[in-house]
Design a protein around this motif. Structure first.
Motif, PDB file in Angstrom:
ATOM      1  N   GLY A  44       0.794  -1.222   0.000  1.00  0.00           N
ATOM      2  CA  GLY A  44       0.000   0.000   0.000  1.00  0.00           C
ATOM      3  C   GLY A  44       0.826   1.271   0.000  1.00  0.00           C
ATOM      4  O   GLY A  44       0.286   2.363  -0.163  1.00  0.00           O
ATOM      5  N   LYS A  45       2.134   1.142   0.162  1.00  0.00           N
ATOM      6  CA  LYS A  45       3.018   2.305   0.127  1.00  0.00           C
ATOM      7  C   LYS A  45       3.624   2.507  -1.260  1.00  0.00           C
ATOM      8  O   LYS A  45       4.337   3.467  -1.485  1.00  0.00           O
ATOM      9  CB  LYS A  45       4.138   2.138   1.165  1.00  0.00           C
ATOM     10  N   SER A  46       3.320   1.595  -2.176  1.00  0.00           N
ATOM     11  CA  SER A  46       3.886   1.627  -3.523  1.00  0.00           C
ATOM     12  C   SER A  46       2.871   2.147  -4.539  1.00  0.00           C
ATOM     13  O   SER A  46       1.839   1.514  -4.773  1.00  0.00           O
ATOM     14  CB  SER A  46       4.329   0.214  -3.927  1.00  0.00           C
ATOM     15  N   VAL A  47       3.172   3.271  -5.143  1.00  0.00           N
ATOM     16  CA  VAL A  47       2.283   3.832  -6.164  1.00  0.00           C
ATOM     17  C   VAL A  47       2.119   2.840  -7.311  1.00  0.00           C
ATOM     18  O   VAL A  47       1.002   2.606  -7.781  1.00  0.00           O
ATOM     19  CB  VAL A  47       2.805   5.193  -6.669  1.00  0.00           C
ATOM     20  N   LEU A  48       3.215   2.250  -7.762  1.00  0.00           N
ATOM     21  CA  LEU A  48       3.126   1.289  -8.869  1.00  0.00           C
ATOM     22  C   LEU A  48       2.300   0.071  -8.489  1.00  0.00           C
ATOM     23  O   LEU A  48       1.516  -0.439  -9.295  1.00  0.00           O
ATOM     24  CB  LEU A  48       4.515   0.869  -9.337  1.00  0.00           C
ATOM     25  N   GLY A  49       2.465  -0.405  -7.266  1.00  0.00           N
ATOM     26  CA  GLY A  49       1.660  -1.532  -6.806  1.00  0.00           C
ATOM     27  C   GLY A  49       0.181  -1.193  -6.792  1.00  0.00           C
ATOM     28  O   GLY A  49      -0.658  -1.970  -7.265  1.00  0.00           O
ATOM     29  N   LEU A  50      -0.146  -0.018  -6.273  1.00  0.00           N
ATOM     30  CA  LEU A  50      -1.549   0.402  -6.223  1.00  0.00           C
ATOM     31  C   LEU A  50      -2.126   0.593  -7.623  1.00  0.00           C
ATOM     32  O   LEU A  50      -3.267   0.222  -7.896  1.00  0.00           O
ATOM     33  CB  LEU A  50      -1.679   1.690  -5.411  1.00  0.00           C
ATOM     34  N   LEU A  51      -1.332   1.146  -8.528  1.00  0.00           N
ATOM     35  CA  LEU A  51      -1.797   1.331  -9.905  1.00  0.00           C
ATOM     36  C   LEU A  51      -2.073  -0.003 -10.588  1.00  0.00           C
ATOM     37  O   LEU A  51      -2.944  -0.095 -11.452  1.00  0.00           O
ATOM     38  CB  LEU A  51      -0.775   2.121 -10.719  1.00  0.00           C
ATOM     39  N   SER A  52      -1.358  -1.039 -10.186  1.00  0.00           N
ATOM     40  CA  SER A  52      -1.542  -2.344 -10.820  1.00  0.00           C
ATOM     41  C   SER A  52      -2.851  -3.020 -10.418  1.00  0.00           C
ATOM     42  O   SER A  52      -3.309  -3.923 -11.106  1.00  0.00           O
ATOM     43  CB  SER A  52      -0.365  -3.264 -10.502  1.00  0.00           C
ATOM     44  N   LEU A  53      -3.466  -2.601  -9.333  1.00  0.00           N
ATOM     45  CA  LEU A  53      -4.713  -3.234  -8.885  1.00  0.00           C
ATOM     46  C   LEU A  53      -5.908  -2.893  -9.779  1.00  0.00           C
ATOM     47  O   LEU A  53      -6.581  -3.762 -10.271  1.00  0.00           O
ATOM     48  CB  LEU A  53      -5.040  -2.846  -7.444  1.00  0.00           C
ATOM     49  N   ARG A  54      -6.192  -1.632  -9.912  1.00  0.00           N
ATOM     50  CA  ARG A  54      -7.305  -1.150 -10.737  1.00  0.00           C
ATOM     51  C   ARG A  54      -8.629  -1.885 -10.491  1.00  0.00           C
ATOM     52  O   ARG A  54      -9.237  -2.412 -11.405  1.00  0.00           O
ATOM     53  CB  ARG A  54      -6.954  -1.267 -12.219  1.00  0.00           C
ATOM     54  N   PRO A  55      -9.121  -1.899  -9.241  1.00  0.00           N
ATOM     55  CA  PRO A  55     -10.407  -2.566  -8.997  1.00  0.00           C
ATOM     56  C   PRO A  55     -11.564  -1.764  -9.580  1.00  0.00           C
ATOM     57  O   PRO A  55     -11.502  -0.537  -9.671  1.00  0.00           O
ATOM     58  CB  PRO A  55     -10.497  -2.610  -7.473  1.00  0.00           C
ATOM     59  N   SER A  56     -12.596  -2.477  -9.986  1.00  0.00           N
ATOM     60  CA  SER A  56     -13.813  -1.795 -10.431  1.00  0.00           C
ATOM     61  C   SER A  56     -14.636  -1.466  -9.189  1.00  0.00           C
ATOM     62  O   SER A  56     -14.385  -2.007  -8.111  1.00  0.00           O
ATOM     63  CB  SER A  56     -14.599  -2.676 -11.390  1.00  0.00           C
ATOM     64  N   PRO A  57     -15.643  -0.586  -9.328  1.00  0.00           N
ATOM     65  CA  PRO A  57     -16.421  -0.191  -8.145  1.00  0.00           C
ATOM     66  C   PRO A  57     -17.091  -1.356  -7.414  1.00  0.00           C
ATOM     67  O   PRO A  57     -17.365  -1.248  -6.231  1.00  0.00           O
ATOM     68  CB  PRO A  57     -17.467   0.761  -8.721  1.00  0.00           C
ATOM     69  N   SER A  58     -17.326  -2.459  -8.087  1.00  0.00           N
ATOM     70  CA  SER A  58     -17.991  -3.591  -7.430  1.00  0.00           C
ATOM     71  C   SER A  58     -17.000  -4.574  -6.808  1.00  0.00           C
ATOM     72  O   SER A  58     -17.404  -5.509  -6.131  1.00  0.00           O
ATOM     73  CB  SER A  58     -18.875  -4.317  -8.434  1.00  0.00           C
ATOM     74  N   ASP A  59     -15.725  -4.374  -7.047  1.00  0.00           N
ATOM     75  CA  ASP A  59     -14.717  -5.307  -6.538  1.00  0.00           C
ATOM     76  C   ASP A  59     -14.437  -5.074  -5.056  1.00  0.00           C
ATOM     77  O   ASP A  59     -14.046  -3.982  -4.666  1.00  0.00           O
ATOM     78  CB  ASP A  59     -13.394  -5.157  -7.291  1.00  0.00           C
ATOM     79  N   PRO A  60     -14.592  -6.107  -4.237  1.00  0.00           N
ATOM     80  CA  PRO A  60     -14.201  -5.972  -2.838  1.00  0.00           C
ATOM     81  C   PRO A  60     -12.686  -6.091  -2.722  1.00  0.00           C
ATOM     82  O   PRO A  60     -12.035  -6.764  -3.528  1.00  0.00           O
ATOM     83  CB  PRO A  60     -14.887  -7.149  -2.160  1.00  0.00           C
ATOM     84  N   PHE A  61     -12.108  -5.409  -1.762  1.00  0.00           N
ATOM     85  CA  PHE A  61     -10.690  -5.563  -1.485  1.00  0.00           C
ATOM     86  C   PHE A  61     -10.483  -5.482   0.014  1.00  0.00           C
ATOM     87  O   PHE A  61     -11.381  -5.076   0.753  1.00  0.00           O
ATOM     88  CB  PHE A  61      -9.835  -4.545  -2.256  1.00  0.00           C
ATOM     89  N   THR A  62      -9.314  -5.892   0.451  1.00  0.00           N
ATOM     90  CA  THR A  62      -9.005  -5.924   1.873  1.00  0.00           C
ATOM     91  C   THR A  62      -7.780  -5.071   2.154  1.00  0.00           C
ATOM     92  O   THR A  62      -6.760  -5.198   1.469  1.00  0.00           O
ATOM     93  CB  THR A  62      -8.736  -7.377   2.333  1.00  0.00           C
ATOM     94  N   LEU A  63      -7.907  -4.219   3.139  1.00  0.00           N
ATOM     95  CA  LEU A  63      -6.791  -3.428   3.645  1.00  0.00           C
ATOM     96  C   LEU A  63      -6.245  -4.170   4.856  1.00  0.00           C
ATOM     97  O   LEU A  63      -6.988  -4.472   5.793  1.00  0.00           O
ATOM     98  CB  LEU A  63      -7.260  -2.025   4.038  1.00  0.00           C
ATOM     99  N   ARG A  64      -4.962  -4.510   4.820  1.00  0.00           N
ATOM    100  CA  ARG A  64      -4.317  -5.266   5.888  1.00  0.00           C
ATOM    101  C   ARG A  64      -3.135  -4.444   6.398  1.00  0.00           C
ATOM    102  O   ARG A  64      -2.273  -4.047   5.610  1.00  0.00           O
ATOM    103  CB  ARG A  64      -3.845  -6.605   5.350  1.00  0.00           C
ATOM    104  N   ILE A  65      -3.103  -4.207   7.704  1.00  0.00           N
ATOM    105  CA  ILE A  65      -2.052  -3.385   8.304  1.00  0.00           C
ATOM    106  C   ILE A  65      -1.496  -4.100   9.522  1.00  0.00           C
ATOM    107  O   ILE A  65      -2.255  -4.582  10.367  1.00  0.00           O
ATOM    108  CB  ILE A  65      -2.609  -1.998   8.714  1.00  0.00           C
ATOM    109  N   SER A  66      -0.162  -4.156   9.603  1.00  0.00           N
ATOM    110  CA  SER A  66       0.463  -4.766  10.780  1.00  0.00           C
ATOM    111  C   SER A  66       1.715  -3.972  11.147  1.00  0.00           C
ATOM    112  O   SER A  66       2.493  -3.579  10.293  1.00  0.00           O
ATOM    113  CB  SER A  66       0.828  -6.231  10.508  1.00  0.00           C
TER     114      SER A  66
END
Length: 83
Positions: A44-66
């Motif tokens: 989640g700290k990587s702009v390139l990583g985040l750009l690679s996801l490209r979820p649609s509005p209906s796509d669920p995703f999970t935010l995981r922090i440790s």
């Protein structure tokens, strides 16, 4: 470790400014920040990583922090994801 499910905020993932804002906010924390969507997990700290996801509005995703400041990070990043 904290986990929270989300639905992709409509239109936000297509905006480079939002992705940059999320990444910069995540970098303020020592905790490890990951986002999982469609079987893919990215830093989640990587702009390139985040750009690679490209979820649609209906796509669920999970935010995981440790890490040592995970509570504070989850509070801050959750607010961004709720638009």
């Amino acid at each position: 470790m904290l986990e929270q499910p989300f639905n992709a905020p409509y239109g936000l993932w297509s905006q480079a400014s939002f992705i940059g804002e999320f990444s910069v906010a995540a970098c303020h924390f020592q905790a490890k920040v990951e986002i999982s969507c469609g079987g893919q997990t990215v830093n989640g700290k990587s702009v390139l990583g985040l750009l690679s996801l490209r979820p649609s509005p209906s796509d669920p995703f999970t935010l995981r922090i440790s890490g040592p400041d995970e509570q504070e990070a989850m509070c801050c990043l959750s607010k961004l994801l709720h638009g």
